[in-house]
Scaffold this active site. Structure first.
Site, PDB file in Angstrom:
ATOM      1  N   GLY A  51      50.792 104.303  50.157  1.00 50.71           N
ATOM      2  CA  GLY A  51      51.222 103.200  50.260  1.00 50.71           C
ATOM      3  C   GLY A  51      52.414 102.362  48.896  1.00 50.71           C
ATOM      4  O   GLY A  51      52.490 101.791  48.573  1.00 50.71           O
ATOM      5  N   GLU A 195      63.455 111.329  56.021  1.00 51.69           N
ATOM      6  CA  GLU A 195      62.078 110.710  54.624  1.00 51.69           C
ATOM      7  C   GLU A 195      63.681 110.770  53.389  1.00 51.69           C
ATOM      8  O   GLU A 195      64.274 112.117  53.726  1.00 51.69           O
ATOM      9  CB  GLU A 195      61.110 111.759  54.565  1.00 51.69           C
ATOM     10  CG  GLU A 195      60.127 111.280  52.906  1.00 51.69           C
ATOM     11  CD  GLU A 195      60.032 110.224  52.814  1.00 51.69           C
ATOM     12  OE1 GLU A 195      60.050 109.298  51.357  1.00 51.69           O
ATOM     13  OE2 GLU A 195      59.579 109.660  53.386  1.00 51.69           O
ATOM     14  N   THR A 263      58.555 103.522  56.638  1.00 54.44           N
ATOM     15  CA  THR A 263      58.777 103.389  55.457  1.00 54.44           C
ATOM     16  C   THR A 263      57.935 102.712  54.368  1.00 54.44           C
ATOM     17  O   THR A 263      57.449 101.742  55.672  1.00 54.44           O
ATOM     18  CB  THR A 263      60.603 103.384  55.341  1.00 54.44           C
ATOM     19  OG1 THR A 263      60.857 101.646  55.646  1.00 54.44           O
ATOM     20  CG2 THR A 263      60.973 104.239  55.876  1.00 54.44           C
ATOM     21  N   TYR A 272      61.009 101.476  49.589  1.00 53.31           N
ATOM     22  CA  TYR A 272      62.637 101.659  49.596  1.00 53.31           C
ATOM     23  C   TYR A 272      63.644 102.090  48.940  1.00 53.31           C
ATOM     24  O   TYR A 272      63.633 101.275  48.226  1.00 53.31           O
ATOM     25  CB  TYR A 272      62.137 100.117  50.862  1.00 53.31           C
ATOM     26  CG  TYR A 272      63.320 100.469  51.788  1.00 53.31           C
ATOM     27  CD1 TYR A 272      62.737 100.625  53.071  1.00 53.31           C
ATOM     28  CD2 TYR A 272      64.805 100.534  51.722  1.00 53.31           C
ATOM     29  CE1 TYR A 272      63.600 101.008  53.839  1.00 53.31           C
ATOM     30  CE2 TYR A 272      65.551 100.866  52.787  1.00 53.31           C
ATOM     31  CZ  TYR A 272      64.571 101.138  53.828  1.00 53.31           C
ATOM     32  OH  TYR A 272      66.123 101.402  54.537  1.00 53.31           O
ATOM     33  N   CYS A 409      38.400 109.373  65.027  1.00 49.44           N
ATOM     34  CA  CYS A 409      38.380 108.488  66.456  1.00 49.44           C
ATOM     35  C   CYS A 409      38.390 107.361  66.834  1.00 49.44           C
ATOM     36  O   CYS A 409      37.463 106.700  65.575  1.00 49.44           O
ATOM     37  CB  CYS A 409      37.177 110.039  67.160  1.00 49.44           C
ATOM     38  SG  CYS A 409      35.587 109.286  67.042  1.00 49.44           S
TER      39      CYS A 409
END
Length: 555
Positions: A51, A195, A263, A272, A409
């Site tokens: 992140g 990417e 992104t 970015y 899950c």
């Protein structure tokens, strides 16, 4: 702000030998280290897990201090972590959390990237994202099922439930976005994922989340065409910049069947790549001229969103996947940036209303067989959910473990505590070789306030009310979670979210069983409560079905 890299290779211990005073402190130690495993973290040398700049610890000195504190922590003590740095050990009691973490929290008036980055440069804060600073990241698998569920629901709503021969266009192959190619293929549709960083593509290829890659748009589209024609879904990574490539695809008149984006637009400086910049210059100028980077990145994001809007105008189902790119575009003058919806109100909220969300667990033994045994236990305890069984079968076949073996899950209120108690009994009986930890993403039913993502377009207009994640964190502390975290800015960036996390250790003891029953009931129940309070009929019905005591619920 990057700190000097450390050449150590961190991996969580395996087996049953304790490095701490008990399993309740061994568990956070192993999961902290697992977050920095080179097979898990995006940039472990910088303590960056995923992140953009989401870290597990503020710096290497803080990491070492955390490890030392956990090793000596007693069964009636609690360690406090302030933005990735250990700041105190206090006597509490055996059922209290062993670790409490507060990461990236700022008073609202100062809750912006400029102020955060200033504090980061001074070594006073770190960005914890969601599961980076709370030590429960399990690699890209952690978001795979949520992404899979979203793509399946998009197919149901827009393509009659059949995605065969269809293709998804997206961008971003980082720690979260990297789940998209595999989730897409599992949902039955081909995926073209753009990417800009070769290292991210290499990571997804190495871990089996991406089938192929190229740096040529025509070749990428040819591979997608071949996949669609054969009816066999395939994922293709395209090295390039989304804000440049999406307009080119429009010019070619090529329309995908689904469109989204992951992104790292939440962080305009670190997340970015601006249009016409190369990665090396971008990385250098992030340090030397962050204001110029931010200005160029924001303009590029606006162009990216304009392209997404044009795809939508041409009939392509388009959704924001929670990275705040619409908000940046709106701020940059794209007045209709929010014309395409966020994924939660469009596809996920009915699940949240029933307390259903990302339930994950990791085997501290390091033995994959422990996960396979728990997979089977889930099927036994929830026998009438073929969709869940299909997911578990696909996960075993397609998902490679990163670091400690783990599984995710989506299950909800009424099932989570039953699974936790069963896992704890499996530890007690020796069926599992060592304890397991159960946690979740902060993206869950009752643990987040994020007006541009999880709480977008709430029925009663309470999108920005952040009392709910605070109450969730307090409730999990009172219930006996092993560690509890409270963060700001995850997913969508500074100023746009507050969220809480919890992890509970199943060590096979009766005391653990009591804590598990409380935590894994109360945590999803708080999500049902939050949505019932907002007026959702599904949540109100769920609250009544499960006998929740909600004093303000009428009738």
């Amino acid at each position: 702000m990057p700190y000097p890299a450390n050449v150590r290779e961190i991996r969580a211990p395996r087996g049953t030998t304790l490095n701490t005073q008990s399993w309740l402190t061994e568990a956070p130690l192993r999961m902290l280290m697992n977050n920095l495993d080179p097979d898990v973290a995006e940039r472990p040398e910088d303590l960056v897990v995923y992140g953009g700049i989401g870290r597990a610890a503020r710096n290497w000195e803080a990491f070492d201090a955390i490890v030392a504190a956990l090793k000596r922590l007693k069964e009636d003590e609690t360690l406090l972590i302030q933005s990735g740095k250990p700041v105190g050990v206090f006597r509490t009691h055996a059922d209290a959390p062993r670790v409490l973490l507060a990461n990236s929290n700022l008073v609202p008036r100062w809750a912006n990237w400029d102020h955060f980055n200033e504090l980061d440069r001074k070594g006073l804060m770190m960005y914890g994202q969601m599961t980076a600073g709370s030590w429960i990241y399990i690699g890209a698998q952690g978001i795979v099922q949520g992404t899979y569920e979203t793509f399946v629901e998009m197919g149901r709503q827009h393509h009659g439930g059949n995605l065969k021969g269809k293709w998804l266009l997206t961008a971003g192959l980082g720690g979260m976005g990297g789940a998209q190619p595999l989730a897409s293929v599992m949902a039955g549709t081909a995926c073209l994922a753009i990417e800009c960083q070769p290292s991210s593509i290499e990571m997804r290829m190495r871990t089996g989340y991406l089938d192929a890659w190229t740096d040529d748009l025509e070749k990428a589209l040819a591979m997608i065409d071949e996949s669609c024609a054969s009816g066999t879904p395939k994922s293709v990574g395209l090295l390039g910049n989304a804000c440049e490539i999406l307009p080119k695809i429009l010019e070619l008149g090529r329309l995908p069947d689904l469109l989204t984006d992951q992104t790292s637009a939440h962080d305009p400086v670190n997340g970015y790549l601006p249009e016409d910049w190369n990665v090396e210059d971008w990385k250098a100028r992030r340090l030397s001229d962050p204001k110029a980077v931010e200005k160029a990145a924001r303009a590029s994001m606006a162009k990216h969103v304009r392209a997404m809007l044009e795809f939508q105008r041409r009939g392509v189902p388009t959704v924001d996947y929670g990275n705040n790119i619409r908000q940046v575009a709106l701020d940059e003058g794209v007045a209709d940036a929010f014309d395409f919806p966020g994924f939660v109100p469009a596809y996920i909220r009915p699940l949240f209303c029933r307390g259903i969300g990302p339930f994950r667990w990791a085997a501290l033994s390091g033995d994959p067989e422990d996960i396979y045994r728990t997979d089977q236990k889930v099927k036994e305890l929830i026998p009438d959910n073929p969709h869940l069984h299909t997911w578990l079968d696909m996960a075993r076949e397609r998902i490679k473990f990163q670091g400690l073996p783990a599984r995710i899950c989506w299950v909800g209120l009424g099932d989570r505590h039953r699974l936790g108690l069963a896992f704890n009994e499996m530890v007690a009986s020796g069926e599992l070789k060592a304890p397991v930890v159960i946690g979740r993403d902060h993206l869950d039913s009752g643990s987040v306030a994020s007006p541009n993502r999880e709480t977008e377009a709430m029925r009663d207009g309470s999108d920005a009310v952040s009392d709910w994640p605070l109450l969730n964190a307090l409730l999990n502390c009172a219930s006996g979670a092993t560690w509890v975290s409270l963060h700001h800015g995850g997913g969508v960036g500074m100023g746009y979210s507050q969220h809480a996390g919890m992890v509970i250790c199943c060590d096979g003891t009766e005391a653990a069983a009591r804590r598990i029953e409380r935590v894994l009931w109360n945590d999803p129940a708080s999500g049902v409560m939050r949505h019932a309070d907002a007026g959702y009929d599904i949540a109100i019905d769920s609250a009544r079905e499960h006998g929740l005591d909600l004093p303000s619920l009428k009738g």
